[in-house]
Structure formats: C-alpha cells, structure tokens
Scaffold this active site. Structure first.
Site, PDB file in Angstrom:
ATOM      1  N   SER A 488      20.671-109.629  56.533  1.00 50.59           N
ATOM      2  CA  SER A 488      19.986-109.773  57.822  1.00 50.59           C
ATOM      3  C   SER A 488      18.589-110.296  57.545  1.00 50.59           C
ATOM      4  O   SER A 488      18.074-110.166  56.432  1.00 50.59           O
ATOM      5  CB  SER A 488      19.896-108.406  58.501  1.00 50.59           C
ATOM      6  N   TYR A 501      18.220 -99.434  58.730  1.00 51.42           N
ATOM      7  CA  TYR A 501      18.935-100.719  58.798  1.00 51.42           C
ATOM      8  C   TYR A 501      18.331-101.704  57.787  1.00 51.42           C
ATOM      9  O   TYR A 501      19.047-102.316  56.982  1.00 51.42           O
ATOM     10  CB  TYR A 501      18.857-101.281  60.223  1.00 51.42           C
TER      11      TYR A 501
HETATM   12  P1  NAD Z   1      29.511-106.701  65.982  1.00 52.96           P
HETATM   13  O1  NAD Z   1      29.274-105.280  66.338  1.00 52.96           O
HETATM   14  O2  NAD Z   1      29.768-107.663  67.044  1.00 52.96           O
HETATM   15  O3  NAD Z   1      30.677-106.785  64.908  1.00 52.96           O
HETATM   16  C1  NAD Z   1      30.755-105.881  63.843  1.00 52.96           C
HETATM   17  C2  NAD Z   1      32.227-105.564  63.587  1.00 52.96           C
HETATM   18  O4  NAD Z   1      32.268-104.728  62.431  1.00 52.96           O
HETATM   19  C3  NAD Z   1      32.864-104.786  64.728  1.00 52.96           C
HETATM   20  O5  NAD Z   1      34.112-105.358  65.046  1.00 52.96           O
HETATM   21  C4  NAD Z   1      33.043-103.405  64.169  1.00 52.96           C
HETATM   22  O6  NAD Z   1      34.177-102.729  64.687  1.00 52.96           O
HETATM   23  C5  NAD Z   1      33.173-103.668  62.707  1.00 52.96           C
HETATM   24  N1  NAD Z   1      32.795-102.526  61.891  1.00 52.96           N
HETATM   25  C6  NAD Z   1      31.722-101.747  62.025  1.00 52.96           C
HETATM   26  N2  NAD Z   1      31.761-100.752  61.131  1.00 52.96           N
HETATM   27  C7  NAD Z   1      32.872-100.950  60.403  1.00 52.96           C
HETATM   28  C8  NAD Z   1      33.459-100.236  59.336  1.00 52.96           C
HETATM   29  N3  NAD Z   1      32.898 -99.119  58.841  1.00 52.96           N
HETATM   30  N4  NAD Z   1      34.598-100.698  58.815  1.00 52.96           N
HETATM   31  C9  NAD Z   1      35.206-101.813  59.319  1.00 52.96           C
HETATM   32  N5  NAD Z   1      34.691-102.480  60.355  1.00 52.96           N
HETATM   33  C10 NAD Z   1      33.551-102.046  60.887  1.00 52.96           C
HETATM   34  O7  NAD Z   1      28.230-107.102  65.139  1.00 52.96           O
HETATM   35  P2  NAD Z   1      27.792-108.479  64.477  1.00 52.96           P
HETATM   36  O8  NAD Z   1      26.470-108.816  65.012  1.00 52.96           O
HETATM   37  O9  NAD Z   1      28.826-109.472  64.478  1.00 52.96           O
HETATM   38  O10 NAD Z   1      27.528-107.946  63.013  1.00 52.96           O
HETATM   39  C11 NAD Z   1      28.144-108.460  61.855  1.00 52.96           C
HETATM   40  C12 NAD Z   1      27.198-108.314  60.703  1.00 52.96           C
HETATM   41  O11 NAD Z   1      26.049-109.113  60.942  1.00 52.96           O
HETATM   42  C13 NAD Z   1      26.691-106.917  60.470  1.00 52.96           C
HETATM   43  O12 NAD Z   1      26.646-106.638  59.100  1.00 52.96           O
HETATM   44  C14 NAD Z   1      25.300-106.953  61.040  1.00 52.96           C
HETATM   45  O13 NAD Z   1      24.466-106.002  60.464  1.00 52.96           O
HETATM   46  C15 NAD Z   1      24.898-108.362  60.696  1.00 52.96           C
HETATM   47  N6  NAD Z   1      23.784-108.908  61.479  1.00 52.96           N
HETATM   48  C16 NAD Z   1      23.890-109.057  62.826  1.00 52.96           C
HETATM   49  C17 NAD Z   1      22.824-109.563  63.531  1.00 52.96           C
HETATM   50  C18 NAD Z   1      22.844-109.742  65.016  1.00 52.96           C
HETATM   51  O14 NAD Z   1      21.807-110.034  65.586  1.00 52.96           O
HETATM   52  N7  NAD Z   1      23.966-109.649  65.652  1.00 52.96           N
HETATM   53  C19 NAD Z   1      21.656-109.906  62.861  1.00 52.96           C
HETATM   54  C20 NAD Z   1      21.595-109.754  61.497  1.00 52.96           C
HETATM   55  C21 NAD Z   1      22.676-109.252  60.801  1.00 52.96           C
END
Ligand code: NAD
Length: 618
Positions: A488, A501
C-alpha cells in the site's frame, strides 16, 4: 553439459555453402515435431545449446550448426567471407537440408541472434521462418537506424541510449584492432576466458577445445559487418513473423533500452525478461526451453499463423510507417489499450495464476484482467461465494481454466492444503498475487492486541504463507515465475491514524524486497504493488478501533463515499499489476498520491512526518 551429439536420435551432417565453406551440423530429437534451428554466438559453438536442445528434443526436431569460423566448421581467412549475406547463404543451405519445403522456428543467441535478424528480415529467407526467438543479439540495421535517429533527432532518451550502448560496446572496438585480438585469444585471454566467464556468469560449462580459434575467427564477424551495416542500415529490416525477445536482466553488453522501440521492427513481438546474465542458454536452459516451446506451440496453432498472414495481406502495416513507429492503431488511448491487451495475451495465455482476495476489489479486477489474457486461474477468498462469482465472470471473459477456493489466507494449515491441492490438480503457478488484505484505522493506544494480531495475521502472514508455499514450488520447478504482493502507499506514508495497517504494509514491502533479492537467483520476480486510494469494498469492512458500532458504521460510510469521490478504479491497479509482472518491477506505486508519497519518502521525509500527525476526520 549435454553434448548435442549425445541427444536421442542425434545425426551429424554437413552442408556446404555456395563458395565451398563446410558447416558442421547436427539434428536430434522428435523427428516429426516442428523444427527448431538454434544459431550460436561468439565465441561459442553449437554446443552452447546443449542443455536447451536436450529439453527441446523431447517434443521438437532440433537443428544446430557451427557457424563459419567456429567449432568444426571451416574457417575462411578473408574478413569479407564473414559478411551477413554469406551467413545468410549458409543458413539457406541448412534450411535446404533440414526443411526444404516447410518452415522452421529460428532461435539465435548473441551473434547467432544478430545474424538471425538478417535471416528474419530478408524476404526470401523470412518466408521460411515461422517464428524467431532473439536472445542478446540485436539487428545491426535496427542499431543503425536508432543511432542515426539519436544523432539527427536527439532527445535526452535517445542520446542516453546511444551513449550507454557505446560504453557497453567497448569490446567491439577492441575486436576491430589489428593483431591484438588474435594474440589475446591465442594467449592469455584464451587461457583465462573459462575462469573469467565462470566468475561473471556463475554456471558456465567447460569451454570448447576450439575456443582460441573460435575467438580469433569469430572476431571477423564484427569487422566484416558492424561498421558497414550501422553506417548504412536497411530501413525496411522488418521481421514480420512472430518474434520473441528474451532480455536477461543482468545483460552486460547491451543496453535494455535498445529494445524499447523494437515493436517498430517486429510488429508481432512478445517480450520476456529472464533473470540472468548474457549466457542464458547455459545458465537458464529450463526456462529458455520452456519459453521457446510455448512460443513454437503458439505459432504452430492455426489461429496465430492465419492472423499474421491476414495482417500482412491486408497491407495495413506499411513498412515506412513501422519504421517511424506509426503502426495503424498504435497511437491514442484506444490503440494503447488494444496493444496492451495483446501484450497481456502474449505474456499470460496458458499461465497458471493464483490470486488471493479475488472475491472483490483489486483481487477481482486482477483476476478478470488475467482471464481476458487467457490465463488459468485459481481464485482464493475467505468469502467462497464472492470467489465463485469472480470465477464465473472470469470464465465468460476467456480464462483458460478457473477454480475458486474458499480459504482464509491467515490460516497456515488451510494455506498448506491449498498449495498442495493446486500443485496436484493444476501444477506449479507461474504467478501468485498475494492480495487479500483488511483495513484497520485508529490510534495505536486504542488498538487492542487482538486487533493487531488479526491485522498482521491477514495482511502480513497471509502474504508470508503465499510466498513461502508457492515460492518453494517455483524454486523447486526451476523455471522462474513471479510473485506480486499487495502492499500500500501506507507502506511509505506514516500516519497516526493507521499504525497497524501501515506497519503490516511496510512489512509486506520489505518482505517483497528481501524475497526479490533471494529469488532473483531462481528467475523469480517479486513485485510490491502499492495502490493509493482505490474505490473498492475495503472501506466498507474496515475496522475503526475505539468506536461504537454506530460510529464505526458511519465512519465506514463516510470513508466509502470519500473513496468513491476519488474514483480510482481497481481495474487500473490490475493493469499496473500485469505491467509490473511483464516488466519485473520491484515496487509499483499506482495512484498519483501513491507515487507522490513514495517520492516524498525518499526526498522529503519530513513532509510526510508532518502529514503523519494529521488525524483522520471522525
Ligand atoms: P476488498 O475488500 O475489496 O477486497 C479484499 C478481498 O480480500 C475481499 O474479497 C475479502 O473477502 C478478501 N479477504 C480479506 N481477508 C481475507 C482472508 N483472511 N483470507 C482470504 N481472503 C480475504 O479490498 P481491496 O481494496 O481490493 O484490497 C485488496 C488489497 O489491496 C488489500 O491487501 C488492501 O490492503 C490493498 N490496498 C487497497 C487499497 C484501497 O484503497 N482499496 C489501497 C492500498 C492497498
């Protein structure tokens, strides 16, 4: 090292050029398979291909020959006998002997690749070549055109490319000196070369007994061609067959930027980057043989060949336009998108990819992009229904195969079971995207040990499990691969509001860097992807510590609205992920704010420290 003569079905033969030069050749392997012709470089002989040929021989008919001046072939004295057109005559004689009617798949390394470009861009020979894999050997025509452009229409990029290549070509100037190279090869250099190469390239096999003479006579290749052809390059040296470019990431003798515009000269281009030095035929034979095999198979499939022929026939791609980088549809956002989709297909078709957190957001978008590129997918999420929904969509979009699995990435036993099942049912993944993650916000003092544990269990341990289990498989297989870990922008942007986080993501970033260093030796790339604010489901499930249920609900809604207003779609992150894999990028900040945070963390960390003190609005 396996000798070509020891391969199953090996048969020695000799061809004679129009002026009487004898060329020692060997064919081996599957007599009825597609024919792959391997052309060696300097100062090698055909034996440089031993290990690659051994792997290809199971399914293909493999042909290799000592080019004139090398190994067991004749060594003409006159420098002019080594001109590219003479080498093309030799190749034609080899083709007449092994494929008088059909077409061959050409693979060239170093000078073998330089001369193969000549074959691939000479119409009479090109029509007999079905595909061309080029490794560490550019076309002299292309170099000439690029150098000329650098001089007549200089831009900082062109100038630096020319200067870099000029510096890397020191040995080419040395080979033009009278007498000195001959004395060196027959003296100290000839004796020291094996040790020098073992040090520089790590696992080079024993030298050929003919090394000194190969060094002396092969130098004539440079003298006969480099200055002359670069001074008057053929502007229409376009390779129209599918071309696969393999670029070693530790190449010493060629600037990688030379290939930036190669699509102009090879419109049907597939790019591959391999972890290794200049002599990858000796050091990475597994991976090279696999890529050559995949490429040959793809080209042999009727679709590709028919597509290429149709494309040539309808005349959309004019030679002059290609030389000036104006292929129809190559410009503008629409053209870029189509080109990228095509690149993705070339890179990922048939590859096995595991994506965690594939049920939503960035994971789902990445899975769907890979599906469009024709990958085989294993989609993992703790929410089984959402993983299945992504799998359904992926199937519609063209994934080669899709499997959904309900697994919590923080559970070591479940991850171990998943890895075992994937290996048994689908094989070793070529790509793993450790993406599952959860959000958590709130001050350090309000974050409970349980909340810390859950965050680290999912965001960090989930990634560790994925890297450990699938990474070990990739290493054991020995054919490379790629791991992407979703970190991130919070990995380099401290914040009083996101201690748990940010800590978990900084750890993922550092883990990825360490792993990248360790896995480089196995040809496995590792990328840390650092998105900024992306409109996904993450904000709707983020834990806001120290708040009541009502407060948390309202904070989730507010944050979700803010992320939606920002409006950065997960599909763009998926795009960045696929590109980062193709380019083997170490760290990929995605959104503009993520890029700004990364730059600030390097150059003005104080600014980030000041920003870190700003609390999130409640
Ligand atoms: P999201 O919540 O839309 O998707 C995350 C998915 O991961 C969900 O389907 C959830 O069910 C699954 N998940 C969560 N915990 C889990 C576990 N223990 N085992 C298996 N599956 C699990 O979120 P996103 O934004 O797509 O996030 C994806 C990645 O991107 C994450 O690592 C998040 O930290 C990172 N990220 C997101 C953002 C943002 O702004 N959205 C920014 C920086 C980093």
């Amino acid at each position: 090292m396996t000798s070509l003569y020891e391969l199953p079905g090996a048969r020695r033969f000799e061809v004679v050029s129009p002026e009487g030069v004898r060329l020692a050749a060997v064919e081996a392997g599957a007599a009825h398979g597609p024919t792959v012709v391997l052309v060696h470089g300097y100062p090698d002989t055909k034996e440089v291909w031993g290990e690659v040929a051994a792997r290809l021989a199971e399914r293909y008919r493999v042909v290799a020959y000592d080019v004139r001046g090398a190994g067991e072939s004749s060594r003409p004295e006159a420098t002019s006998a080594y001109a590219l057109r003479r080498l093309a005559d030799d190749f034609e004689r080899v083709l007449d002997a092994v494929a008088p009617e059909g077409r061959v798949h050409l693979v060239g390394h170093d000078w073998g690749s330089v001369q193969s470009w000549e074959f691939a861009t000479t119409p009479e020979l090109a029509s007999r070549i079905a595909s061309f894999t080029t490794i560490s050997g550019p076309s002299l025509d292309h170099l000439g055109v690029l150098t000329r452009e650098g001089l007549t229409r200089p831009t900082p990029r062109r100038i630096s490319r020319t200067v870099e290549q000029g510096l890397r070509s020191w040995y080419v100037y040395a080979l033009h000196l009278p007498v000195v190279p001959d004395l060196a090869w027959r003296g100290l250099l000839g004796r020291r070369w094996p040790a020098m190469m073992t040090r520089a390239e790590k696992t080079l096999g024993a030298p050929e007994p003919s090394l000194s003479e190969d060094g002396v006579f092969g130098a004539k290749l440079y003298r006969a061609n480099v200055r002359r052809r670069m001074a008057s390059p053929r502007p229409d040296a376009i390779a129209r067959m599918p071309v696969q470019l393999v670029v070693p990431d530790r190449e010493r003798y060629l600037a990688k930027r030379l290939y930036d515009e190669l699509d102009r000269f090879a419109p049907d281009l597939t790019r591959r980057q391999v972890s290794g030095g200049h002599w990858v035929p000796r050091t990475r034979p597994d991976l090279l043989a696999r890529w050559i095999g995949e490429f040959v198979d793809r080209v042999e499939s009727v679709d590709t060949v028919a597509g290429a022929v149709g494309r040539e026939r309808d005349g959309r791609v004019a030679v002059a336009d290609l030389v000036h980088g104006k292929e129809a549809g190559a410009r503008g956002p629409k053209g870029r998108k189509a080109r990228r989709a095509e690149e993705n297909r070339r890179r990922f078709t048939g590859q096995l990819a595991v994506v965690t957190g594939a049920g939503s957001g960035i994971g789902r978008a990445t899975a769907l992009s890979l599906a469009e590129a024709g990958a085989r997918l294993v989609l993992v999420d703790r929410d089984g229904a959402s993983a299945t929904r992504t799998a359904d969509l992926a199937e519609v979009l063209g994934a080669a195969e899709v499997f959904a699995a309900k697994v919590d990435v923080s559970d070591p036993a479940a991850m171990e079971q998943l890895a075992g099942k994937v290996k048994a049912a689908h094989g070793v993944p070529d790509l793993v995207v450790n993406n599952a993650g959860i959000g958590i916000a709130g001050s350090f003092l309000e974050t409970t040990p349980e909340e810390w544990k859950r965050t680290l269990d999912v965001n960090l341990w989930g990634v560790i499990h994925g890297c450990r289990l699938f990474g070990a498989m990739m290493v054991e297989r020995g054919q490379g691969g790629h791991i992407v870990n979703t970190a991130s922008a919070a990995a380099f942007q401290p914040s009083r509001s996101l201690p748990a986080y940010s800590t978990s993501k900084a750890a993922v970033l550092m883990l990825s860097e360490c792993l990248r260093a360790e896995f480089a030796a196995y040809g496995i790339g590792v990328t840390a992807v650092c998105p900024g604010f992306v409109a996904t489901g993450i904000t709707g499930a983020t834990r806001f510590v120290g708040t009541s249920a009502d407060q948390e609900r309202s904070l989730r809604e507010k944050t979700t609205k803010a992320y939606k207003r920002r409006g950065y779609p997960p599909e763009k992150v998926a795009d960045a992920i696929l590109r980062a894999v193709a380019e083997n990028t170490a760290v990929r900040p995605v959104t503009p704010e993520a890029r700004a945070a990364r730059a600030a963390s390097r150059f003005t960390p104080r600014v980030l420290r000041a920003l870190a003190r700003v609390d999130l609005p409640k």
